[in-house]
Design a protein around this motif. Structure first.
Motif, short mmCIF file in Angstrom:
data_model
loop_
_atom_site.label_atom_id
_atom_site.label_comp_id
_atom_site.label_asym_id
_atom_site.label_seq_id
_atom_site.Cartn_x
_atom_site.Cartn_y
_atom_site.Cartn_z
N GLY A 21 0.81 -1.21 0.00
CA GLY A 21 0.00 0.00 0.00
C GLY A 21 0.84 1.27 0.00
N ILE A 22 0.43 2.22 0.82
CA ILE A 22 1.10 3.52 0.86
C ILE A 22 2.58 3.36 1.19
CG2 ILE A 22 1.23 5.70 2.13
CD1 ILE A 22 -1.82 5.58 2.40
N ASN A 23 2.93 2.49 2.12
CA ASN A 23 4.33 2.35 2.52
C ASN A 23 5.22 1.88 1.37
OD1 ASN A 23 4.18 3.16 5.28
ND2 ASN A 23 3.19 1.21 5.76
N PHE A 24 4.70 0.99 0.51
CA PHE A 24 5.45 0.55 -0.66
C PHE A 24 5.74 1.73 -1.58
CE2 PHE A 24 5.56 -0.83 -5.07
CZ PHE A 24 6.47 -1.87 -5.05
N THR A 25 4.71 2.55 -1.82
CA THR A 25 4.88 3.71 -2.69
C THR A 25 5.81 4.74 -2.08
OG1 THR A 25 2.67 3.32 -3.58
CG2 THR A 25 3.64 5.46 -4.00
N VAL A 26 5.73 4.91 -0.75
CA VAL A 26 6.63 5.85 -0.07
C VAL A 26 8.08 5.46 -0.31
CG1 VAL A 26 7.43 6.61 2.21
CG2 VAL A 26 4.97 6.59 1.67
N GLU A 27 8.40 4.20 -0.18
CA GLU A 27 9.78 3.75 -0.36
C GLU A 27 10.29 4.10 -1.76
OE1 GLU A 27 12.31 -0.48 -0.43
OE2 GLU A 27 10.22 -0.44 0.20
N HIS A 28 9.49 3.85 -2.77
CA HIS A 28 9.92 4.12 -4.14
C HIS A 28 9.94 5.62 -4.45
CE1 HIS A 28 9.14 -0.18 -4.48
NE2 HIS A 28 9.80 -0.16 -5.62
N THR A 29 9.01 6.36 -3.88
CA THR A 29 8.96 7.80 -4.13
C THR A 29 10.14 8.51 -3.48
OG1 THR A 29 6.55 7.68 -4.27
CG2 THR A 29 7.50 9.86 -3.95
N ARG A 30 10.53 8.06 -2.31
CA ARG A 30 11.70 8.66 -1.65
C ARG A 30 12.96 8.47 -2.49
NH1 ARG A 30 10.93 6.91 4.77
NH2 ARG A 30 9.34 8.48 5.26
N GLN A 31 13.06 7.33 -3.17
CA GLN A 31 14.25 7.02 -3.96
C GLN A 31 14.28 7.75 -5.31
OE1 GLN A 31 14.15 2.76 -4.29
NE2 GLN A 31 14.62 2.41 -2.12
N ALA A 32 13.11 8.16 -5.81
CA ALA A 32 13.04 8.79 -7.13
C ALA A 32 13.53 10.23 -7.08
CB ALA A 32 11.60 8.75 -7.63
N THR A 33 14.12 10.68 -8.18
CA THR A 33 14.54 12.07 -8.28
C THR A 33 13.34 12.95 -8.64
OG1 THR A 33 15.01 11.99 -10.66
CG2 THR A 33 16.78 11.31 -9.14
N GLU A 34 13.52 14.24 -8.44
CA GLU A 34 12.46 15.18 -8.80
C GLU A 34 12.13 15.09 -10.30
OE1 GLU A 34 11.95 20.01 -8.61
OE2 GLU A 34 12.96 19.00 -6.93
N ASN A 35 13.15 14.96 -11.14
CA ASN A 35 12.92 14.85 -12.58
C ASN A 35 12.18 13.56 -12.94
OD1 ASN A 35 14.09 17.31 -13.16
ND2 ASN A 35 16.12 16.44 -13.56
N GLU A 36 12.53 12.48 -12.27
CA GLU A 36 11.83 11.21 -12.54
C GLU A 36 10.36 11.30 -12.15
OE1 GLU A 36 15.58 8.09 -11.94
OE2 GLU A 36 14.33 8.67 -10.23
N LEU A 37 10.09 11.91 -11.01
CA LEU A 37 8.71 12.07 -10.59
C LEU A 37 7.93 12.97 -11.54
CD1 LEU A 37 9.11 12.48 -6.72
CD2 LEU A 37 8.19 10.50 -7.93
N TYR A 38 8.58 14.02 -11.99
CA TYR A 38 7.88 14.96 -12.88
C TYR A 38 7.54 14.31 -14.22
CZ TYR A 38 6.59 19.06 -15.57
OH TYR A 38 5.90 19.94 -16.34
N ALA A 39 8.42 13.48 -14.73
CA ALA A 39 8.20 12.85 -16.04
C ALA A 39 6.92 12.01 -16.03
CB ALA A 39 9.40 11.99 -16.43
N THR A 40 6.73 11.19 -15.00
CA THR A 40 5.52 10.37 -14.94
C THR A 40 4.30 11.20 -14.56
OG1 THR A 40 6.10 9.74 -12.66
CG2 THR A 40 6.73 8.23 -14.42
#
Length: 444
Positions: free
Chosen positions: A131-150
């Motif tokens: 759930g949320i905790n799985f997504t938190v782990e991956h989101t913390r690791q992603a860069t700002e540019n990676e998050l913006y692209a998706t």
């Protein structure tokens, strides 16, 4: 100024767009209403072509605002247009508004879908580290540019489905650094993309692994929120709302109250999750605090309905959530009958991957027993009101932003009736008078 024959020369002004001869223009409102409740939700304002088949036209000015609605002859006198769209036989509706999304994250949760289909509950998956905790782990690791692209791809998908204003939450960081990273991603979209965005800080979306809800509450109020407020004051961020997941095993009613109160003191609107999986008296709290909106409400009580009706807090209903999680449906008919203003949202997130507000409206009609008129109102003016935007968005009225959809259909109801056919049905998405999406003619 005189013409060559001594007659006054008529000065022509130029406006951005004329949409002419539509079969229907669904204005929704005509008197500047902030929100529609009760019986008014069943009667959105609709302008139809007359008996002589003279269609209805719409002018959007060079400033992107609506200048007039009526006959083509009356509207076009003394005006040049940068663009003219012939809408003969077609319908014009306001741009749709999505009142609740979580679109900034990394790492999908497709692997969890089979668990839910097998009967695992939302909280069972969450407690197992999913759930949320799985997504938190991956989101913390992603860069700002990676998050913006998706994130950009997701917003563009929503735009193609007719959404022109969307509420976007942070909440997959649960620490100051990642929450700020997510809010910066949302801020970039606000500045660069054609879709309008209302941004929400949702640092209290879950309790971080290894923490207690009490410690998380203190961190949000004393650490995260002050850092975000400083960035707002410095002009680096624009944040509109604050959200808390008021739920059993997450943040209780009193913790929610403390966080929301701190948010309001910081100038943020209160727009929070409540009464989703368990009755938490969140609706009563929303009424007490005069929150702008409370979302979910599958487990709302009669007292909560009364509190929201009296306070004017808007119920943002998320049909995809009950559908995907197999929850009981929120009592929408009772809410409407008791005078609660009902809005709709897609709840787009890794658990409910839905970008389409027309599909949300369809689910609301079939599963929640809303009429098509009520669903349209909920996805336009009422959703705008939940985001404090109904003075500028959510209806086709003079002075409001020129955000409209042109439907290749003889009646506007096709937007809800045609389930999953929106890439063919929506011919134009128009944002402030500019065509931001046009259907591929080969897909007709």
């Amino acid at each position: 100024m005189m013409s060559g024959r001594g007659e006054p020369k008529v000065e022509m002004r130029t406006e951005k767009l004329l949409i002419r001869n539509a079969r229907q223009i669904v204005a929704v409102c005509s008197n500047g209403e902030r929100v529609l409740c009760g019986e008014a939700m069943k009667n959105p304002v609709i302008l139809n072509q007359d008996g002589g088949n003279n269609g209805v036209s719409l002018v959007i000015g060079s400033d992107g605002l609506i200048k007039g609605i009526g006959s083509t002859a009356a509207l076009s006198k003394g005006i040049r247009f940068s663009k003219i769209i012939d809408a003969t036989g077609k319908c014009v509706v306001p741009g749709l508004i999505d009142g609740h999304t979580h679109p900034v994250w990394a790492g999908d949760r497709v692997h969890e879908f089979s668990l839910k289909l097998a009967g695992a509950s939302y909280m069972e998956v969450h407690k197992a580290g999913g759930g949320i905790n799985f997504t938190v782990e991956h989101t913390r690791q992603a860069t700002e540019n990676e998050l913006y692209a998706t994130f950009k791809q997701r917003l563009e998908g929503m735009l193609r489905c007719g959404t022109t204003l969307v509420e976007c939450k942070s909440g997959y960081g649960l620490d100051a650094e990642t929450e700020i990273k997510m809010l910066k991603v949302i801020q970039k979209a606000k500045r660069e993309l054609a879709i309008d965005v209302s941004s929400t800080y949702c640092g209290a979306h879950a309790v971080p692994m290894g923490h207690t809800s009490g410690a998380a509450t203190i961190d949000v109020i004393q650490n995260q929120l002050p850092k975000i407020v400083k960035l707002i004051k410095d002009g680096q961020l624009e944040v509109d709302n604050i959200d808390v997941f008021c739920e059993q095993g997450v943040f209780n009613k009193e913790q929610t109250r403390r966080i929301l109160t701190a948010g309001r003191q910081a100038g943020l609107a209160l727009n929070f999750h409540g009464d989703e999986l368990h009755p938490m008296e969140a609706a009563e709290l929303g009424g007490e605090l005069k929150a702008e909106a409370v979302s979910h409400l599958e487990e709302i009580s009669d007292a909560g309905i009364k509190a929201m009706a009296e306070s004017g807090s808007i119920a943002v209903i998320l049909p995809t959530t009950a559908y995907i999680l197999r929850l009981k449906h929120p009592p929408v008919r009772k809410m409407i009958e008791e005078g609660v203003a009902v809005a709709l949202g897609s709840d787009f997130n890794p658990n409910a991957f839905c970008m389409s507000m027309p599909l949300v409206m369809h689910l609301a009609c079939v599963n929640l027993r809303m009429s098509m008129q009520e669903a349209l109102v909920a996805a336009t003016i009422n959703a705008a009101a939940s985001l404090r935007k109904s003075s500028t968005h959510g209806s086709i009225e003079v002075g409001k932003v020129g955000d409209v959809l042109i439907l290749d259909a003889p009646r506007w109801e096709h937007l809800i009736y045609q389930m999953g056919n929106h890439e063919k049905l929506i011919e134009y998405v128009i944002k402030q008078g500019d065509v931001v999406h046009q259907r591929d003619s080969n897909k007709r």
